[in-house]
Design a protein around this motif. Structure first.
Motif, mmCIF file in Angstrom:
data_model
loop_
_atom_site.group_PDB
_atom_site.id
_atom_site.type_symbol
_atom_site.label_atom_id
_atom_site.label_comp_id
_atom_site.label_asym_id
_atom_site.label_seq_id
_atom_site.Cartn_x
_atom_site.Cartn_y
_atom_site.Cartn_z
ATOM 1 N N LYS A 43 1.051 4.082 -2.921
ATOM 2 C CA LYS A 43 0.822 5.511 -2.656
ATOM 3 C C LYS A 43 2.011 6.344 -3.121
ATOM 4 C CE LYS A 43 -2.277 5.227 1.343
ATOM 5 N NZ LYS A 43 -2.404 5.502 2.788
ATOM 6 N N LYS B 172 1.948 9.183 -5.995
ATOM 7 C CA LYS B 172 2.381 10.565 -5.766
ATOM 8 C C LYS B 172 3.450 10.964 -6.785
ATOM 9 C CE LYS B 172 1.416 10.941 -0.822
ATOM 10 N NZ LYS B 172 2.017 11.086 0.518
ATOM 11 N N GLU C 59 0.835 -1.206 0.000
ATOM 12 C CA GLU C 59 0.000 0.000 0.000
ATOM 13 C C GLU C 59 0.866 1.251 0.000
ATOM 14 O OE1 GLU C 59 -2.661 -0.057 3.330
ATOM 15 O OE2 GLU C 59 -3.646 -1.922 2.687
#
Length: 100
Positions: free
Chosen positions: A88, A92, A84
């Motif tokens: 992320k 980004k 996870e």
């Protein structure tokens, strides 16, 4: 008179020797019985210790399996969380790249 005294002394000596021999036989029989009882008690203690060890082994095995299962679950959770965070971070970076 002397012969009667000698016979009486011999009789007392034989009776004493017989009583001593019988007492020695009883002591020997008692020693053998105590020895066999101690041996049996030792075997009983050994059997009980073996059973306790088997129970401890079973309990340790069950506990080890439970710990292993929980360790696998924790490892899987860590892997998922890591994936996870990686996703992320990549998102980004991609968003940042797209804005530039």
């Amino acid at each position: 008179m002397k012969i009667k005294g000698l016979y009486a002394l011999a009789l007392v000596a034989f009776l004493t020797t017989g009583a001593y021999a019988q007492d020695t036989t009883n002591i020997t029989a008692r020693k053998a019985r105590v020895k066999s009882e101690l041996k049996e008690a030792g075997q009983n203690v050994g059997d009980a210790a073996t059973e306790v060890a088997r129970g401890a082994k079973r309990n340790a095995k069950v506990a080890g399996q439970a710990i292993s299962t929980e360790a696998d679950k924790v490892g899987n959770k860590i892997d998922r969380k890591s994936e996870e965070w990686k996703a992320k971070r990549d998102a980004k970076r991609a968003a940042k790249r797209d804005t530039l």
